[in-house]
Design an enzyme around this catalytic site. Structure first.
Site, PDB file in Angstrom:
ATOM      1  N   SER A 123      -1.901   1.558   8.061  1.00 51.01           N
ATOM      2  CA  SER A 123      -2.804   2.469   7.348  1.00 51.01           C
ATOM      3  C   SER A 123      -2.446   3.927   7.577  1.00 51.01           C
ATOM      4  CB  SER A 123      -4.259   2.236   7.776  1.00 51.01           C
ATOM      5  OG  SER A 123      -4.721   0.991   7.339  1.00 51.01           O
ATOM      6  N   GLU A 128       0.489   5.055   5.402  1.00 50.47           N
ATOM      7  CA  GLU A 128       0.125   5.138   3.990  1.00 50.47           C
ATOM      8  C   GLU A 128      -0.748   6.357   3.710  1.00 50.47           C
ATOM      9  OE1 GLU A 128      -1.635   1.423   4.505  1.00 50.47           O
ATOM     10  OE2 GLU A 128       0.333   0.479   4.669  1.00 50.47           O
ATOM     11  N   ARG A 145       0.723  13.003  -9.249  1.00 50.30           N
ATOM     12  CA  ARG A 145       0.463  14.417  -8.976  1.00 50.30           C
ATOM     13  C   ARG A 145       1.668  15.268  -9.360  1.00 50.30           C
ATOM     14  NH1 ARG A 145      -3.547  15.484  -9.567  1.00 50.30           N
ATOM     15  NH2 ARG A 145      -4.706  14.805  -7.760  1.00 50.30           N
ATOM     16  N   HIS A 167       1.781  15.875 -12.948  1.00 49.83           N
ATOM     17  CA  HIS A 167       0.874  16.956 -13.338  1.00 49.83           C
ATOM     18  C   HIS A 167       1.549  18.317 -13.234  1.00 49.83           C
ATOM     19  CE1 HIS A 167      -2.765  14.254 -12.246  1.00 49.83           C
ATOM     20  NE2 HIS A 167      -2.447  14.123 -13.514  1.00 49.83           N
ATOM     21  N   ARG A 218       0.824  -1.221   0.000  1.00 49.18           N
ATOM     22  CA  ARG A 218       0.000   0.000   0.000  1.00 49.18           C
ATOM     23  C   ARG A 218       0.851   1.261   0.000  1.00 49.18           C
ATOM     24  NH1 ARG A 218      -5.455   0.127   2.691  1.00 49.18           N
ATOM     25  NH2 ARG A 218      -4.455   1.784   3.881  1.00 49.18           N
ATOM     26  N   SER A 228       9.145   1.458   8.119  1.00 49.29           N
ATOM     27  CA  SER A 228      10.153   0.849   8.986  1.00 49.29           C
ATOM     28  C   SER A 228      11.565   1.124   8.512  1.00 49.29           C
ATOM     29  CB  SER A 228       9.950  -0.667   9.056  1.00 49.29           C
ATOM     30  OG  SER A 228      10.240  -1.255   7.796  1.00 49.29           O
ATOM     31  N   ASP A 265       0.412  15.366  -1.493  1.00 49.60           N
ATOM     32  CA  ASP A 265      -0.471  16.426  -1.979  1.00 49.60           C
ATOM     33  C   ASP A 265      -0.085  17.783  -1.390  1.00 49.60           C
ATOM     34  OD1 ASP A 265      -1.929  14.882  -3.748  1.00 49.60           O
ATOM     35  OD2 ASP A 265      -3.540  14.467  -2.337  1.00 49.60           O
TER      36      ASP A 265
END
Length: 185
Positions: free
Chosen positions: A149, A152, A57, A60, A46, A88, A160
C-alpha cells in the site's frame, strides 16, 4: 483502533516516503516526460491503478499518455518514453514490456524501490521510492499497512507532485487545465 491514530500513522508513512525521494531523480523524470512524444505506462495490480491516475493527470497537462494494453495503444518508437511502476522491479509483465520497449529504442524510466532489480538492465532512469515491497530490502521504510500500500500511495502522490512541478515550471494557469478534463461525464 481509532481512526485518528491510524490516519496519523498512514499519513506519516507517506510523508516519510515522499521526503526520501531524490529531487534530482524527479527532475530527471520530468525531463524525460517533456522530451517524449508519447508517454506509455505499465504496471500491474494496484500499482497500475496509481499509474493510470498519473497518466490521466499528465494528459490534463497536454501530455500524450498511453496505458500499455489498452485497445487504442499505438506503436512505441524511439521518440517515446515508457514509465514502469514496479516496487520490486521483478514483476514479470513490466519486465517483458520494458525489454520490448528497449528493442524499439524507447527510453525507460523505472519507478520502484529496489535499485538492483532485474529491471535495471532495461532502465535509463531509476526513481526510487524507498519503501518495503514484496522484497524486504534492509534500507526501505517498513510499513504498518497491508502488502505494498505504501508504495502505491507514494507513487500516486509522486505523480501529482510531478504534475504540479510541471505546471509551475511552465507557468500554466491551473484553471485553464479544465479544458482537458473529461466532459462526457
Amino acid at each position: 483502533m481509532k481512526f485518528e491514530a491510524i490516519r496519523q500513522e498512514v499519513v506519516g508513512e507517506i510523508g516519510e516516503a515522499i521526503s526520501l525521494i531524490s529531487g534530482n531523480e524527479v527532475e530527471g523524470l520530468i525531463d524525460e516526460i517533456e522530451k517524449a512524444d508519447k508517454v506509455f505506462f505499465i504496471g500491474v495490480g494496484r500499482v497500475l491503478l496509481s499509474l493510470k491516475s498519473v497518466a490521466k493527470r499528465l494528459a490534463h497537462l497536454g501530455i500524450k499518455t498511453v496505458i500499455v494494453g489498452e485497445i487504442t495503444e499505438p506503436a512505441i518508437t524511439d521518440k517515446d518514453l515508457l514509465i514502469v511502476g514496479s516496487g520490486s522491479g521483478e514483476s514479470a509483465i513490466p519486465l517483458i514490456i520494458a525489454e520490448k520497449a528497449k528493442k524499439y529504442n524507447a527510453r525507460v524510466v523505472h519507478i520502484g524501490s529496489n535499485p538492483d532489480s532485474s529491471m535495471k538492465k532495461f532502465t535509463d532512469l531509476f526513481v526510487r521510492i524507498p519503501v518495503t515491497t514484496k522484497l524486504d530490502t534492509q534500507d526501505a521504510i517498513k510499513s504498518i499497512q497491508p502488502m505494498t500500500s505504501l508504495f502505491e500511495q507514494s507513487l500516486l502522490i509522486l505523480g501529482d507532485i510531478v504534475a504540479l512541478m510541471m505546471v509551475r515550471n511552465k507557468s500554466i494557469d491551473i484553471h485553464s487545465l479544465w479544458e482537458y478534463h473529461a466532459n462526457l461525464e
